[in-house]
Write a protein that holds these residues in place. Structure first.
Motif, PDB file in Angstrom:
ATOM      1  N   PHE A 174     -71.877 -14.207  18.910  1.00 24.26           N
ATOM      2  CA  PHE A 174     -70.855 -13.290  19.420  1.00 24.26           C
ATOM      3  C   PHE A 174     -69.991 -12.777  18.266  1.00 24.26           C
ATOM      4  CE2 PHE A 174     -71.599 -15.165  23.637  1.00 24.26           C
ATOM      5  CZ  PHE A 174     -71.472 -14.041  24.444  1.00 24.26           C
ATOM      6  N   ALA A 175     -69.423 -11.598  18.464  1.00 28.38           N
ATOM      7  CA  ALA A 175     -68.517 -11.011  17.477  1.00 28.38           C
ATOM      8  C   ALA A 175     -67.256 -11.862  17.361  1.00 28.38           C
ATOM      9  CB  ALA A 175     -68.161  -9.580  17.878  1.00 28.38           C
ATOM     10  N   PRO A 176     -66.609 -11.871  16.190  1.00 30.25           N
ATOM     11  CA  PRO A 176     -65.423 -12.716  16.009  1.00 30.25           C
ATOM     12  C   PRO A 176     -64.219 -12.284  16.826  1.00 30.25           C
ATOM     13  CG  PRO A 176     -65.769 -11.296  14.097  1.00 30.25           C
ATOM     14  CD  PRO A 176     -66.995 -11.167  14.953  1.00 30.25           C
ATOM     15  N   ASN A 177     -64.151 -10.988  17.202  1.00 30.98           N
ATOM     16  CA  ASN A 177     -62.976 -10.485  17.909  1.00 30.98           C
ATOM     17  C   ASN A 177     -63.294  -9.891  19.274  1.00 30.98           C
ATOM     18  OD1 ASN A 177     -61.239 -10.949  15.554  1.00 30.98           O
ATOM     19  ND2 ASN A 177     -62.377  -9.245  14.642  1.00 30.98           N
ATOM     20  N   SER A 178     -64.525 -10.092  19.745  1.00 29.38           N
ATOM     21  CA  SER A 178     -64.925  -9.499  21.016  1.00 29.38           C
ATOM     22  C   SER A 178     -65.827 -10.461  21.772  1.00 29.38           C
ATOM     23  CB  SER A 178     -65.655  -8.180  20.796  1.00 29.38           C
ATOM     24  OG  SER A 178     -66.204  -7.691  22.001  1.00 29.38           O
ATOM     25  N   SER A 179     -65.609 -10.549  23.069  1.00 31.12           N
ATOM     26  CA  SER A 179     -66.445 -11.401  23.910  1.00 31.12           C
ATOM     27  C   SER A 179     -67.546 -10.615  24.601  1.00 31.12           C
ATOM     28  CB  SER A 179     -65.583 -12.120  24.957  1.00 31.12           C
ATOM     29  OG  SER A 179     -64.753 -13.075  24.333  1.00 31.12           O
ATOM     30  N   ASN A 180     -67.742  -9.355  24.229  1.00 35.85           N
ATOM     31  CA  ASN A 180     -68.841  -8.577  24.819  1.00 35.85           C
ATOM     32  C   ASN A 180     -69.681  -7.852  23.773  1.00 35.85           C
ATOM     33  OD1 ASN A 180     -67.104  -6.551  24.075  1.00 35.85           O
ATOM     34  ND2 ASN A 180     -66.676  -5.850  26.164  1.00 35.85           N
ATOM     35  N   ARG A 181     -69.671  -8.384  22.534  1.00 37.80           N
ATOM     36  CA  ARG A 181     -70.551  -7.883  21.493  1.00 37.80           C
ATOM     37  C   ARG A 181     -71.364  -9.063  20.963  1.00 37.80           C
ATOM     38  NH1 ARG A 181     -69.334  -3.840  23.532  1.00 37.80           N
ATOM     39  NH2 ARG A 181     -68.634  -1.882  22.600  1.00 37.80           N
ATOM     40  N   LEU A 182     -72.696  -8.912  20.973  1.00 38.84           N
ATOM     41  CA  LEU A 182     -73.581 -10.027  20.643  1.00 38.84           C
ATOM     42  C   LEU A 182     -74.688  -9.566  19.707  1.00 38.84           C
ATOM     43  CD1 LEU A 182     -74.269 -13.077  21.486  1.00 38.84           C
ATOM     44  CD2 LEU A 182     -75.967 -12.035  23.012  1.00 38.84           C
ATOM     45  N   LEU A 183     -74.948 -10.363  18.665  1.00 38.73           N
ATOM     46  CA  LEU A 183     -76.077 -10.148  17.772  1.00 38.73           C
ATOM     47  C   LEU A 183     -77.174 -11.157  18.079  1.00 38.73           C
ATOM     48  CD1 LEU A 183     -74.380  -9.608  14.288  1.00 38.73           C
ATOM     49  CD2 LEU A 183     -75.642  -7.892  15.600  1.00 38.73           C
ATOM     50  N   VAL A 184     -78.422 -10.699  18.043  1.00 38.40           N
ATOM     51  CA  VAL A 184     -79.569 -11.564  18.290  1.00 38.40           C
ATOM     52  C   VAL A 184     -80.611 -11.269  17.212  1.00 38.40           C
ATOM     53  CG1 VAL A 184     -81.437 -12.151  19.885  1.00 38.40           C
ATOM     54  CG2 VAL A 184     -79.156 -11.602  20.769  1.00 38.40           C
ATOM     55  N   SER A 185     -81.120 -12.323  16.560  1.00 39.42           N
ATOM     56  CA  SER A 185     -82.197 -12.153  15.584  1.00 39.42           C
ATOM     57  C   SER A 185     -83.479 -12.726  16.154  1.00 39.42           C
ATOM     58  CB  SER A 185     -81.848 -12.842  14.265  1.00 39.42           C
ATOM     59  OG  SER A 185     -81.540 -14.212  14.454  1.00 39.42           O
ATOM     60  N   SER A 186     -84.616 -12.187  15.662  1.00 40.24           N
ATOM     61  CA  SER A 186     -85.890 -12.546  16.288  1.00 40.24           C
ATOM     62  C   SER A 186     -87.041 -12.564  15.288  1.00 40.24           C
ATOM     63  CB  SER A 186     -86.207 -11.549  17.412  1.00 40.24           C
ATOM     64  OG  SER A 186     -87.514 -11.727  17.902  1.00 40.24           O
ATOM     65  N   TRP A 187     -88.087 -13.292  15.681  1.00 36.34           N
ATOM     66  CA  TRP A 187     -89.336 -13.303  14.930  1.00 36.34           C
ATOM     67  C   TRP A 187     -90.032 -11.942  14.972  1.00 36.34           C
ATOM     68  CZ3 TRP A 187     -91.507 -16.908  11.774  1.00 36.34           C
ATOM     69  CH2 TRP A 187     -90.934 -18.180  11.764  1.00 36.34           C
ATOM     70  N   ASP A 188     -89.591 -11.043  15.827  1.00 36.68           N
ATOM     71  CA  ASP A 188     -90.234  -9.718  15.894  1.00 36.68           C
ATOM     72  C   ASP A 188     -89.724  -8.762  14.807  1.00 36.68           C
ATOM     73  OD1 ASP A 188     -87.765  -8.765  16.731  1.00 36.68           O
ATOM     74  OD2 ASP A 188     -88.417  -8.175  18.722  1.00 36.68           O
ATOM     75  N   SER A 189     -88.984  -9.315  13.819  1.00 40.16           N
ATOM     76  CA  SER A 189     -88.512  -8.563  12.642  1.00 40.16           C
ATOM     77  C   SER A 189     -87.376  -7.604  12.954  1.00 40.16           C
ATOM     78  CB  SER A 189     -89.670  -7.783  11.981  1.00 40.16           C
ATOM     79  OG  SER A 189     -90.713  -8.652  11.630  1.00 40.16           O
ATOM     80  N   ASN A 190     -86.585  -7.916  13.976  1.00 36.85           N
ATOM     81  CA  ASN A 190     -85.454  -7.057  14.335  1.00 36.85           C
ATOM     82  C   ASN A 190     -84.186  -7.873  14.569  1.00 36.85           C
ATOM     83  OD1 ASN A 190     -86.534  -4.188  14.723  1.00 36.85           O
ATOM     84  ND2 ASN A 190     -87.994  -5.380  15.922  1.00 36.85           N
ATOM     85  N   VAL A 191     -83.058  -7.199  14.358  1.00 40.50           N
ATOM     86  CA  VAL A 191     -81.744  -7.686  14.788  1.00 40.50           C
ATOM     87  C   VAL A 191     -81.296  -6.788  15.930  1.00 40.50           C
ATOM     88  CG1 VAL A 191     -79.309  -7.924  14.172  1.00 40.50           C
ATOM     89  CG2 VAL A 191     -81.083  -8.663  12.568  1.00 40.50           C
ATOM     90  N   TYR A 192     -80.880  -7.379  17.029  1.00 45.17           N
ATOM     91  CA  TYR A 192     -80.461  -6.643  18.227  1.00 45.17           C
ATOM     92  C   TYR A 192     -78.950  -6.760  18.374  1.00 45.17           C
ATOM     93  CZ  TYR A 192     -85.424  -6.747  19.531  1.00 45.17           C
ATOM     94  OH  TYR A 192     -86.791  -6.597  19.554  1.00 45.17           O
ATOM     95  N   PHE A 193     -78.333  -5.641  18.741  1.00 47.56           N
ATOM     96  CA  PHE A 193     -76.879  -5.575  18.924  1.00 47.56           C
ATOM     97  C   PHE A 193     -76.608  -5.159  20.370  1.00 47.56           C
ATOM     98  CE2 PHE A 193     -72.784  -3.197  17.569  1.00 47.56           C
ATOM     99  CZ  PHE A 193     -72.014  -4.320  17.849  1.00 47.56           C
ATOM    100  N   TYR A 194     -75.971  -6.054  21.145  1.00 43.44           N
ATOM    101  CA  TYR A 194     -75.789  -5.836  22.583  1.00 43.44           C
ATOM    102  C   TYR A 194     -74.322  -5.702  22.970  1.00 43.44           C
ATOM    103  CZ  TYR A 194     -80.616  -7.490  23.330  1.00 43.44           C
ATOM    104  OH  TYR A 194     -81.984  -7.648  23.319  1.00 43.44           O
ATOM    105  N   ASP A 195     -74.102  -4.930  24.016  1.00 44.12           N
ATOM    106  CA  ASP A 195     -72.865  -4.979  24.794  1.00 44.12           C
ATOM    107  C   ASP A 195     -73.162  -5.893  25.971  1.00 44.12           C
ATOM    108  OD1 ASP A 195     -70.763  -4.629  26.589  1.00 44.12           O
ATOM    109  OD2 ASP A 195     -70.609  -2.485  26.246  1.00 44.12           O
ATOM    110  N   THR A 196     -72.423  -7.002  26.093  1.00 45.26           N
ATOM    111  CA  THR A 196     -72.702  -7.995  27.139  1.00 45.26           C
ATOM    112  C   THR A 196     -71.717  -7.925  28.298  1.00 45.26           C
ATOM    113  OG1 THR A 196     -71.366  -9.707  26.059  1.00 45.26           O
ATOM    114  CG2 THR A 196     -73.692  -9.546  25.409  1.00 45.26           C
TER     115      THR A 196
END
Length: 355
Positions: free
Chosen positions: A19-41
């Motif tokens: 999760f982002a340091p200052n937000s409870s609805n921003r999330l980073l996800v890393s994966s074996w599929d060679s991508n970083v995903y940035f979500y609004d949760t």
């Protein structure tokens, strides 16, 4: 309380959820599929905001100084800064083997990366780049790292644990004359894990008093930084993420892949290859909550900065040992976000009071 799955999940195993340091609805996800995903949760409005492609599998990701800066590392050996607004990616250092851990210290503005080349890179982040980078040689491969406000804990092969003072690392990096030069900084403490098997994950307590570590053999150890005999007598380890099948005299033991401390109450959650997430009161030495099995292994977990949400990465192939040859089927990889009630995460121990 409610829980929901995020849309557009990765198509291969999840390696980190942050999760982002200052937000409870921003999330980073890393994966074996060679991508970083940035979500609004945001509940009922969750969506994928952006996806950042890498040259190879991404093994870890973390936010930096704010909610628009991220750092990632993986099988391409690079440590990269990602501008989440512009999408620009910049390599700030290069290891000699895959980078499996990255962690950012907001107190000192340093980024630490760990690699299978048995080194740490200490990056001082000022502005949009790393102004100084130094290298620390480790005796073994680092499997997991974690930062508290003043300490860096490095869990390595051979059950070795090094604890560094972050300010000492920063000062030594500033003094180094050559870019990415090797510096000789002795750890503040050297320890051997009380668990008999390989360490899988480590997480520092938010109150800067200690850390928890987990093993591939269904155990968690809780320890304190204070080296005094009185404090060290408090450390303990316990069995978890195990199951006994009815009519079988067999105890199935699963690796504990992920640990995360609640930022408000100081309790902690664990995620295992059995597909279970449990919440523990480390001070009272008891389990507070265990959630229904997710079916497949839990590879990553993370609390939001206000402690109101828990993100859970569910991935196949983690029930016992990772099977690289088994393809991931559609729908197996999931990111679940759970909205937490206070009674799910508030402990009764003296160290579990609101921070």
């Amino acid at each position: 309380m409610s829980q929901f799955e995020l849309p557009d999940p990765p198509n291969d195993g999840i390696t980190a959820v942050k999760f982002a340091p200052n937000s409870s609805n921003r999330l980073l996800v890393s994966s074996w599929d060679s991508n970083v995903y940035f979500y609004d949760t945001t509940p009922d409005e969750a969506k994928l905001l952006q996806k950042f492609e890498s040259r190879a599998a991404v093994l870890d990701v973390t936010f930096g100084r704010n909610d628009n800066e991220a750092f990632a590392g993986g099988l391409d050996w690079d440590v990269r800064r990602i501008d989440l607004e512009s999408g620009e990616q910049t390599v700030i250092s290069e290891h000699n083997a895959p980078v499996n851990c990255v962690a950012y210290s907001s107190e000192t503005n340093i980024l630490v990366s760990a690699s299978f080349d048995s080194t740490l890179h200490i990056h001082i982040i000022e502005g949009a780049k790393a102004t100084s980078v130094s290298t620390i040689q480790l005796p073994h491969k680092a499997y997991s790292i974690s930062l508290s406000p003043s300490k860096l804990v490095v869990a390595m092969a051979n059950r070795a644990v090094y604890i560094y003072d972050i300010k000492t690392l920063k000062d030594a990096t500033y003094r180094s004359q050559t870019p990415q030069s090797t510096i000789n900084v002795e750890p503040w403490q050297q320890r051997e894990s009380s668990m008999k098997f390989q360490i899988r994950a480590v997480a520092c307590m938010p109150n800067d008093s200690g850390y928890a570590s987990s093993s591939i053999e269904g155990r968690i150890a809780v320890e304190w930084f204070d080296p005094s005999d009185e404090s060290q007598k408090r450390k303990y380890a316990f069995k978890c993420h195990r199951s006994i099948v009815e009519n079988e005299n067999t105890d199935y033991v699963y690796p504990v892949h992920a640990l995360a401390f609640h930022p408000v109450f100081g309790t902690f959650a664990s995620g295992g290859g059995d597909g279970v997430v449990a919440v523990w009161d480390g001070s009272a030495k008891r389990r507070i909550k265990q959630y229904t099995k997710f079916g497949l292994g839990v590879s990553a977990i993370g609390f939001s900065p206000d402690g109101a949400f828990l993100a859970i990465g569910v991935s196949p192939g983690l029930e016992s040992e990772h099977d690289d040859g088994i393809p991931v089927e559609e729908g197996q990889v999931k990111i679940v976000v759970r909205q937490l009630a206070e009674e799910e995460v508030k402990g009764k121990g003296k160290d579990s009071k609101k921070k």
